[in-house]
Design an enzyme around this catalytic site. Structure first.
Site, PDB file in Angstrom:
ATOM      1  NE  ARG A 114      46.331  27.903  57.290  1.00  0.00           N
ATOM      2  CZ  ARG A 114      46.305  28.619  56.513  1.00  0.00           C
ATOM      3  NH1 ARG A 114      47.442  28.961  55.994  1.00  0.00           N
ATOM      4  NH2 ARG A 114      45.281  29.201  55.687  1.00  0.00           N
ATOM      5  CG  HIS A 141      41.845  26.838  52.541  1.00  0.00           C
ATOM      6  ND1 HIS A 141      41.426  27.032  53.607  1.00  0.00           N
ATOM      7  CD2 HIS A 141      42.624  27.638  52.280  1.00  0.00           C
ATOM      8  CE1 HIS A 141      41.975  28.253  54.086  1.00  0.00           C
ATOM      9  NE2 HIS A 141      42.580  28.628  53.169  1.00  0.00           N
ATOM     10  CD  GLN A 144      40.543  31.241  50.073  1.00  0.00           C
ATOM     11  OE1 GLN A 144      41.376  31.468  50.875  1.00  0.00           O
ATOM     12  NE2 GLN A 144      40.196  32.326  49.292  1.00  0.00           N
ATOM     13  CG  ASP A 235      46.374  27.785  45.563  1.00  0.00           C
ATOM     14  OD1 ASP A 235      47.098  28.782  45.913  1.00  0.00           O
ATOM     15  OD2 ASP A 235      46.010  26.941  46.353  1.00  0.00           O
ATOM     16  NE  ARG A 303      39.238  32.430  54.342  1.00  0.00           N
ATOM     17  CZ  ARG A 303      40.512  31.911  54.657  1.00  0.00           C
ATOM     18  NH1 ARG A 303      41.459  32.046  53.739  1.00  0.00           N
ATOM     19  NH2 ARG A 303      40.490  31.267  55.644  1.00  0.00           N
TER      20      ARG A 303
END
Ligand code: CP
Ligand code: NVA
Length: 318
Positions: A114, A141, A144, A235, A303
């Protein structure tokens, strides 16, 4: 069943020892097979023991879901993780990525990274001899997005023709949703204020991936965007690294809040998704996040299952 699992194994064997840096790294069959494997792992119908393999976690930004779901996924596969936070490694003192990546490849079996720039992630991938996974960059991402579409598939059965409307910043999450959605035949509409749209390059890339005829579009009007949406996604308005823009963005994004009014304009079966963490009262109201339409915790759970499936195939465990 035996031949179905054989089909799954042969589709997914193409992912052994490969990187996962972008949603565009996978094709339609691979994504659907990963979903099948994730569901088998989730229900306990399948167990995979990789035999003490090691995942290195290099996280330059905070994380709850990604970090913990990778740790638990690895534990469930009979392996373990090592925390390679740059603050406690020589990375924090300037050791080069090309040296770090080659050294870590001698100890670990896979890396999840990350960081800020996609180029930095790609630099790790260039020098590593083990698979590298994008655990979030400023650009994408992709883990995700896999969990998101798995959640949508669980709810609606079929993904093709689903209308997903994303309300908010054209950020990393929006980019991966657009690319992965295009691949899966989902009509993805991204609704952002002017100046905060998904970049033209990502839109073009998504259009070129949409062999199944997914409609990819952008708009700046949330009231129009959510019409006929089976999925509303949002988001945060300011992502990690944009903290100094928070005050300005709060003003600009005021009309891009997911609330009951938007829910009422959407399909009557609409579900709400958010990658989390959420800023209640900003991009989504408390009422909407806690409503019966909200699937955010199923989404967060997925996830774990999808990353467990991904690790299993990258490490050749099928
Ligand atoms: N959604 C997500 O990636 O959460 P974390 O930042 O907690 O990992
Ligand atoms: N867009 C957000 C996602 C966090 C999971 C960020 O990058 O901070």
């Amino acid at each position: 069943m035996a031949s179905a699992s054989k089909g799954l194994a042969s589709t997914l064997s193409s992912l052994t020892n490969t990187n996962f840096l972008s949603s565009s790294d996978l094709n339609f069959d691979q994504v659907l097979s990963l979903f099948d494997l994730a569901k088998q792992l989730k229900t306990g119908n399948r167990r995979i023991d990789l035999g003490n393999r090691v995942l290195g976690l290099i996280f330059k930004k905070a994380s709850t879901r990604t970090r913990v779901s990778f740790q638990v996924a690895m534990a469930r596969l009979g392996g373990q993780t090592v925390d390679l936070n740059p603050q406690v490694t020589q990375l924090g003192r300037g050791e080069l990525i090309k040296d770090t990546a080659r050294v870590l490849s001698r100890y670990c079996d896979v890396l999840a990274i990350r960081t800020f720039s996609q180029e930095e992630l790609e630099e790790y991938a260039r020098w590593s001899t083990i698979p590298v996974i994008n655990a979030l960059t400023d650009l994408e991402h992709p883990c995700q997005a896999l969990a998101d579409y798995l959640t949508i598939q669980e709810k609606f059965g079929n993904l093709e023709g689903i209308n997903l409307s994303y309300i908010g910043d054209g950020n990393n999450v929006a980019n991966s949703l657009m690319l992965c959605g295009a691949l899966l035949g989902v009509n993805v509409k991204i609704c952002s204020p002017k100046g905060f749209e998904v970049k033209a390059k990502i839109i073009d890339q998504a259009k070129s991936l949409s062999e199944l005829g997914a409609k990819i579009s952008i708009t700046d009007d949330p009231l129009i965007a959510v019409k006929e949406a089976q999925v509303i996604y949002t988001d945060v308005w300011s992502s990690m690294g944009q903290e100094e823009e928070q005050i300005r963005r709060k003003e600009i994004f005021q009309n891009y809040k997911v609330d009951q009014k938007l829910i009422d304009l959407a399909d009557k079966e609409v579900i709400l998704l958010h990658c989390l963490p959420a800023h209640r009262g900003e991009e989504i109201t408390e009422e909407a996040l806690e409503s019966k339409n909200s699937y955010v915790f199923d989404q967060a759970e997925n996830r774990l299952h999808i990353q467990q499936a991904l690790l299993a195939v990258q490490l050749g465990g099928l």
